[in-house]
Design a protein around this motif. Structure first.
Motif, PDB file in Angstrom:
ATOM      1  N   LEU A  92      57.564  46.098  11.625  1.00  0.00           N
ATOM      2  CA  LEU A  92      58.619  45.863  13.215  1.00  0.00           C
ATOM      3  C   LEU A  92      58.105  47.779  12.655  1.00  0.00           C
ATOM      4  O   LEU A  92      58.148  48.380  11.638  1.00  0.00           O
ATOM      5  CB  LEU A  92      60.072  45.645  12.324  1.00  0.00           C
ATOM      6  N   SER A  93      58.380  48.507  14.178  1.00  0.00           N
ATOM      7  CA  SER A  93      58.445  49.946  14.353  1.00  0.00           C
ATOM      8  C   SER A  93      58.879  49.943  15.464  1.00  0.00           C
ATOM      9  O   SER A  93      59.035  49.071  16.507  1.00  0.00           O
ATOM     10  CB  SER A  93      56.893  51.062  14.143  1.00  0.00           C
ATOM     11  N   MET A  94      59.983  51.503  15.630  1.00  0.00           N
ATOM     12  CA  MET A  94      60.604  51.899  16.619  1.00  0.00           C
ATOM     13  C   MET A  94      58.878  51.622  18.111  1.00  0.00           C
ATOM     14  O   MET A  94      59.631  51.840  18.916  1.00  0.00           O
ATOM     15  CB  MET A  94      60.911  53.233  17.060  1.00  0.00           C
ATOM     16  N   GLU A  95      57.995  51.763  17.646  1.00  0.00           N
ATOM     17  CA  GLU A  95      57.369  51.992  19.169  1.00  0.00           C
ATOM     18  C   GLU A  95      56.200  50.434  19.441  1.00  0.00           C
ATOM     19  O   GLU A  95      56.030  50.531  20.063  1.00  0.00           O
ATOM     20  CB  GLU A  95      56.278  52.601  18.626  1.00  0.00           C
ATOM     21  N   ALA A  96      56.980  49.720  18.362  1.00  0.00           N
ATOM     22  CA  ALA A  96      56.294  48.129  18.407  1.00  0.00           C
ATOM     23  C   ALA A  96      56.601  47.593  19.531  1.00  0.00           C
ATOM     24  O   ALA A  96      58.031  47.595  19.951  1.00  0.00           O
ATOM     25  CB  ALA A  96      56.074  47.904  17.054  1.00  0.00           C
ATOM     26  N   TYR A  97      55.912  46.980  20.529  1.00  0.00           N
ATOM     27  CA  TYR A  97      55.941  45.671  21.216  1.00  0.00           C
ATOM     28  C   TYR A  97      54.675  44.650  21.772  1.00  0.00           C
ATOM     29  O   TYR A  97      54.071  45.179  21.519  1.00  0.00           O
ATOM     30  CB  TYR A  97      56.551  46.085  23.038  1.00  0.00           C
ATOM     31  N   LEU A  98      55.880  43.906  22.317  1.00  0.00           N
ATOM     32  CA  LEU A  98      54.780  42.774  22.187  1.00  0.00           C
ATOM     33  C   LEU A  98      55.570  41.609  23.029  1.00  0.00           C
ATOM     34  O   LEU A  98      56.852  41.370  22.948  1.00  0.00           O
ATOM     35  CB  LEU A  98      54.820  41.695  20.394  1.00  0.00           C
ATOM     36  N   SER A  99      54.589  41.600  24.033  1.00  0.00           N
ATOM     37  CA  SER A  99      55.503  39.999  25.497  1.00  0.00           C
ATOM     38  C   SER A  99      54.264  39.154  25.236  1.00  0.00           C
ATOM     39  O   SER A  99      53.095  39.260  25.366  1.00  0.00           O
ATOM     40  CB  SER A  99      55.863  40.562  26.214  1.00  0.00           C
TER      41      SER A  99
END
Length: 255
Positions: A92-99
């Protein structure tokens, strides 16, 4: 702000871009000076392995979104999304994105005439929430403010409302499709799980997205939706952003 976008099916040189910008200015459109620093993006940058991302090092890059494409996928969407989310939680991090996106087919009994029979569905994760997103694709793009199509406004809106309602029914989420005073909207019964509508044309939104604090709540509805409405085999696209290379390699092994 309204974005204006031009696309070319052939290669465009820098000199041609300069000439194009000058012609737009002559037509009275506001265009940034070409000699000033501006932001731009590559819509598609195909790579065969992760090391090829290094080809972007010649430019100052703000963000890279990696899209993994899996053609003719026929697996268990619950397992696929769940395994991706489990790995996502460990980084997890503020920049992390997954879809993950998967195509779905509109029920044949709705007999759509104004929208594409195939549309797109996403389930995604960020640091503090998860989301489900569903988009319809009109056969014809009529932008807000255009008058053409007004004679068929009722047909457009009633068909779109039926499509959204059918999708919500399969998802079995506490969402309501509402049509009041000529405006189409989707709302949530749970104030902690808001819904936003976007991608509007002249007849209202073409997309809705529900956000929940606990992404695990979305795995079962997402899997149920793909099981009942998803195209099989389908093309699964997984979007990654904000992860180091070793984590991306871990995601790659999941598929």
């Amino acid at each position: 702000m309204r974005e204006r976008r031009w696309e070319s099916q052939t290669a465009v040189s820098f000199e041609e871009v300069v000439a194009f910008c000058r012609s737009l200015k002559e037509l009275g459109l506001e265009v940034k000076e070409i000699d000033k620093e501006v932001s731009c993006y590559f819509e598609e940058f195909w790579i065969d392995k992760l090391d090829e991302i290094d080809r972007l090092e010649a430019w100052p890059v703000d963000e890279v979104t990696l899209v993994q494409v899996n053609d003719r996928w026929e697996g268990d969407f619950f397992v696929l999304a769940g395994s991706h989310y489990d790995l996502f939680r460990r980084h997890l991090s503020m920049e992390a994105y997954l879809s993950l996106s998967h195509p779905w087919r509109v029920p044949s009994d709705l007999k759509v005439k104004l929208h594409q029979p195939e549309s797109m569905f996403w389930v995604g994760f960020r640091q503090d929430h998860g989301f489900i997103r569903l988009r319809l694709i009109p056969n014809e793009i009529i932008t807000p403010g255009e008058r053409r199509g007004d004679q068929r406004r009722f047909s457009w809106m009633s068909e779109r409302a039926s499509l959204f309602a059918a999708a919500v029914d399969v998802l079995d989420l506490p969402l309501f499709v509402e049509w009041e005073k000529g405006a189409l909207s989707i709302s949530s019964e749970d104030p902690a799980s808001p819904v936003s509508c976007s991608w509007p044309d002249a007849f209202g939104p073409c997309q809705f997205e529900q956000i929940v604090v606990d992404p695990y709540q979305l795995l079962v509805p997402a899997a149920r939706f793909i099981s009942r409405a998803g195209l099989r085999p389908g093309t699964v696209r997984t979007f990654f952003s904000g992860f180091p290379r070793e984590v991306l390699e871990g995601f790659h092994r999941l598929q």
